[in-house]
Scaffold this motif. Structure first.
Motif, PDB file in Angstrom:
ATOM      1  N   PRO A   1       0.825  -1.215   0.000  1.00  0.00           N
ATOM      2  CA  PRO A   1       0.000   0.000   0.000  1.00  0.00           C
ATOM      3  C   PRO A   1       0.857   1.263   0.000  1.00  0.00           C
ATOM      4  N   SER A   2       0.272   2.326  -0.476  1.00  0.00           N
ATOM      5  CA  SER A   2       0.919   3.639  -0.481  1.00  0.00           C
ATOM      6  C   SER A   2      -0.021   4.631   0.204  1.00  0.00           C
ATOM      7  N   PRO A   3       0.508   5.551   1.020  1.00  0.00           N
ATOM      8  CA  PRO A   3       1.915   5.792   1.327  1.00  0.00           C
ATOM      9  C   PRO A   3       2.509   4.675   2.189  1.00  0.00           C
ATOM     10  N   ALA A   4       3.842   4.591   2.169  1.00  0.00           N
ATOM     11  CA  ALA A   4       4.513   3.493   2.854  1.00  0.00           C
ATOM     12  C   ALA A   4       5.676   4.000   3.698  1.00  0.00           C
ATOM     13  N   ILE A   5       6.013   3.198   4.710  1.00  0.00           N
ATOM     14  CA  ILE A   5       7.131   3.477   5.611  1.00  0.00           C
ATOM     15  C   ILE A   5       8.193   2.395   5.431  1.00  0.00           C
ATOM     16  N   LEU A   6       9.436   2.816   5.305  1.00  0.00           N
ATOM     17  CA  LEU A   6      10.572   1.896   5.306  1.00  0.00           C
ATOM     18  C   LEU A   6      11.185   1.905   6.699  1.00  0.00           C
TER      19      LEU A   6
ATOM     20  N   ASP B   1      -3.281   0.327  11.240  1.00  0.00           N
ATOM     21  CA  ASP B   1      -4.399   1.145  11.702  1.00  0.00           C
ATOM     22  C   ASP B   1      -4.733   2.275  10.731  1.00  0.00           C
ATOM     23  N   ASN B   2      -3.741   2.697   9.933  1.00  0.00           N
ATOM     24  CA  ASN B   2      -3.925   3.870   9.077  1.00  0.00           C
ATOM     25  C   ASN B   2      -3.888   3.551   7.585  1.00  0.00           C
ATOM     26  N   GLY B   3      -3.960   2.261   7.234  1.00  0.00           N
ATOM     27  CA  GLY B   3      -4.010   1.882   5.833  1.00  0.00           C
ATOM     28  C   GLY B   3      -2.749   2.217   5.053  1.00  0.00           C
ATOM     29  N   MET B   4      -1.607   2.231   5.729  1.00  0.00           N
ATOM     30  CA  MET B   4      -0.333   2.533   5.083  1.00  0.00           C
ATOM     31  C   MET B   4       0.434   1.244   4.808  1.00  0.00           C
ATOM     32  N   GLY B   5       1.414   1.327   3.927  1.00  0.00           N
ATOM     33  CA  GLY B   5       2.295   0.209   3.678  1.00  0.00           C
ATOM     34  C   GLY B   5       3.505   0.265   4.576  1.00  0.00           C
ATOM     35  N   ILE B   6       4.159  -0.884   4.771  1.00  0.00           N
ATOM     36  CA  ILE B   6       5.384  -0.942   5.575  1.00  0.00           C
ATOM     37  C   ILE B   6       6.300  -1.994   4.974  1.00  0.00           C
ATOM     38  N   PHE B   7       7.595  -1.682   5.007  1.00  0.00           N
ATOM     39  CA  PHE B   7       8.610  -2.640   4.569  1.00  0.00           C
ATOM     40  C   PHE B   7       9.745  -2.579   5.577  1.00  0.00           C
ATOM     41  N   THR B   8      10.016  -3.691   6.260  1.00  0.00           N
ATOM     42  CA  THR B   8      11.093  -3.751   7.240  1.00  0.00           C
ATOM     43  C   THR B   8      12.248  -4.545   6.650  1.00  0.00           C
TER      44      THR B   8
ATOM     45  N   LEU C   1      13.535   4.042  -3.202  1.00  0.00           N
ATOM     46  CA  LEU C   1      13.221   5.060  -2.207  1.00  0.00           C
ATOM     47  C   LEU C   1      12.006   5.893  -2.611  1.00  0.00           C
ATOM     48  N   LYS C   2      11.723   5.984  -3.898  1.00  0.00           N
ATOM     49  CA  LYS C   2      10.549   6.733  -4.363  1.00  0.00           C
ATOM     50  C   LYS C   2       9.250   6.149  -3.811  1.00  0.00           C
ATOM     51  N   ARG C   3       9.296   4.904  -3.399  1.00  0.00           N
ATOM     52  CA  ARG C   3       8.076   4.233  -2.941  1.00  0.00           C
ATOM     53  C   ARG C   3       7.752   4.544  -1.474  1.00  0.00           C
ATOM     54  N   PHE C   4       8.656   5.251  -0.791  1.00  0.00           N
ATOM     55  CA  PHE C   4       8.472   5.475   0.643  1.00  0.00           C
ATOM     56  C   PHE C   4       8.305   6.949   0.956  1.00  0.00           C
ATOM     57  N   GLU C   5       7.304   7.229   1.789  1.00  0.00           N
ATOM     58  CA  GLU C   5       7.090   8.588   2.278  1.00  0.00           C
ATOM     59  C   GLU C   5       7.927   8.851   3.519  1.00  0.00           C
TER      60      GLU C   5
ATOM     61  N   LEU D   1       5.593   9.453  19.324  1.00  0.00           N
ATOM     62  CA  LEU D   1       6.005   8.921  18.023  1.00  0.00           C
ATOM     63  C   LEU D   1       4.925   9.116  16.970  1.00  0.00           C
ATOM     64  N   LEU D   2       3.678   8.965  17.355  1.00  0.00           N
ATOM     65  CA  LEU D   2       2.590   9.211  16.406  1.00  0.00           C
ATOM     66  C   LEU D   2       2.571  10.674  15.967  1.00  0.00           C
ATOM     67  N   ASN D   3       2.755  11.585  16.922  1.00  0.00           N
ATOM     68  CA  ASN D   3       2.840  13.009  16.586  1.00  0.00           C
ATOM     69  C   ASN D   3       4.018  13.271  15.650  1.00  0.00           C
ATOM     70  N   ALA D   4       5.156  12.638  15.952  1.00  0.00           N
ATOM     71  CA  ALA D   4       6.343  12.837  15.125  1.00  0.00           C
ATOM     72  C   ALA D   4       6.119  12.330  13.709  1.00  0.00           C
ATOM     73  N   LEU D   5       5.473  11.167  13.603  1.00  0.00           N
ATOM     74  CA  LEU D   5       5.192  10.611  12.287  1.00  0.00           C
ATOM     75  C   LEU D   5       4.304  11.558  11.484  1.00  0.00           C
ATOM     76  N   GLN D   6       3.300  12.111  12.122  1.00  0.00           N
ATOM     77  CA  GLN D   6       2.416  13.044  11.429  1.00  0.00           C
ATOM     78  C   GLN D   6       3.164  14.302  11.020  1.00  0.00           C
ATOM     79  N   TRP D   7       4.011  14.809  11.918  1.00  0.00           N
ATOM     80  CA  TRP D   7       4.704  16.070  11.625  1.00  0.00           C
ATOM     81  C   TRP D   7       5.721  15.918  10.498  1.00  0.00           C
ATOM     82  N   VAL D   8       6.533  14.868  10.523  1.00  0.00           N
ATOM     83  CA  VAL D   8       7.545  14.737   9.475  1.00  0.00           C
ATOM     84  C   VAL D   8       6.902  14.536   8.109  1.00  0.00           C
ATOM     85  N   ARG D   9       5.679  14.020   8.069  1.00  0.00           N
ATOM     86  CA  ARG D   9       4.976  13.805   6.800  1.00  0.00           C
ATOM     87  C   ARG D   9       4.312  15.073   6.277  1.00  0.00           C
ATOM     88  N   THR D  10       4.143  16.070   7.145  1.00  0.00           N
ATOM     89  CA  THR D  10       3.386  17.270   6.784  1.00  0.00           C
ATOM     90  C   THR D  10       4.218  18.199   5.910  1.00  0.00           C
ATOM     91  N   ARG D  11       3.570  18.743   4.913  1.00  0.00           N
ATOM     92  CA  ARG D  11       4.204  19.748   4.060  1.00  0.00           C
ATOM     93  C   ARG D  11       3.316  20.978   4.044  1.00  0.00           C
TER      94      ARG D  11
END
Length: 291
Positions: free
Chosen positions: A44-49, A76-83, A95-99, A271-281
């Motif tokens: 799924p997209s957006p995704a986290i590496l 919980d948020n319908g995002m993708g993940i790759f570990t 890297l283009k595949r990861f937000e 961490l949830l706040n941080a995730l939201q903030w770093v994604r914000t533009r």
């Protein structure tokens, strides 16, 4: 008893090893990954590496805890993940595949110069990065841009004897978006990093500070530095901060040595706040400068 103390000292010395030594080219190439991992087209997209390669100390419990946390968040948020621990994922195409990219307790000279350059360009062009615990230790000196510009302060040690302690964390930036809903202070148990000062923070925004009177910032087992106090109250001992680099946003937290950190509801909120903030533009780039 002497044998136990000697073993503990050796173990702690490994955990807080000095900056990585430069290896010969043959050794470096053998330690690095060259074949990129396969990433399903159905991610799924957006995704986290979530990247957890270690060529220094490996925090197995902390890595497992953070992997679980981000797996829950993405589910919980319908995002993708790759570990992965494969550094070859750091190529422009994948890297283009990861937000968002998370350095989950990454240690040592984990990436080739080409992979480091790919990450730098990705971040400066609008990437979102979160670094956890040993992603900010002193094993990354071979990568000067990351060590100086992304992290900043240099790790100098953590308490030993005891290693894990409960300490008081203080909210240093109540108006910052990451700190909204975070209490003015709370108690948390972890392995507490000390750094060489606050000057290298530069334009970073300190978010959390440690009250050194609430725990024992001493290393009684190894090395030649016993006193790990940074002084100056909680503001003088930052343990989490954020900065903007080019068009990208970053968040670093010194918490997370053990999986139990990720069970703390306040830290999960942070961490949830941080995730939201770093994604914000946004045009105002709220939270990028010290208030």
């Amino acid at each position: 008893m002497r044998t136990l103390i000697a073993f503990s000292a050796a173990l702690a010395a490994i955990c807080t090893s000095s900056s990585a030594q430069v290896a010969d080219p043959g050794e470096v190439s053998a330690r690095h990954d060259s074949a990129p991992p396969e990433i399903t087209e159905f991610m799924p997209s957006p995704a986290i590496l979530v990247f957890s390669k270690t060529l220094g100390w490996r925090h197995n419990e902390g890595i497992a805890g953070a992997d679980r946390f981000f797996a829950e968040v993405t589910s919980d948020n319908g995002m993708g993940i790759f570990t992965t621990a494969n550094g070859a994922v750091f190529n422009p195409e994948q890297l283009k595949r990861f937000e968002v990219i998370v350095f989950n307790n990454m240690t040592g000279d984990a990436l080739t110069p080409e992979q480091e350059e790919a990450f730098q360009k990705w971040l400066e062009n609008g990437g979102a990065w979160i670094g956890l615990h040993s992603a900010g230790d002193n094993s990354h000196a071979d990568w000067s841009w990351y060590d100086d510009k992304v992290i900043g302060p240099e790790f100098v040690g953590h308490p030993a004897g005891p290693q894990f302690q409960e300490a008081r964390l203080v909210n240093l930036a109540t108006a910052h978006p990451i700190m909204r809903g975070i209490p003015a202070e709370w108690m948390h148990t972890d392995e507490w990093y000390s750094f060489d000062g606050t000057e290298a923070l530069g334009d970073a925004v300190p978010l959390l500070g440690l009250d050194e009177d609430s725990y024992s910032p001493q290393n009684l087992l190894y090395g030649d530095r016993e006193d790990l106090r940074m002084g100056g109250g909680p503001a003088g001992h930052p343990i989490a901060w954020t900065r903007c680099i080019g068009k990208g946003r970053t968040f670093y937290s010194g918490l997370g040595h053990n999986h139990t950190s990720y069970d703390d509801p306040i830290y999960r909120k942070l961490l949830l706040n941080a995730l939201q903030w770093v994604r914000t533009r946004d045009d105002a780039n709220e939270g990028c400068q010290r208030g």
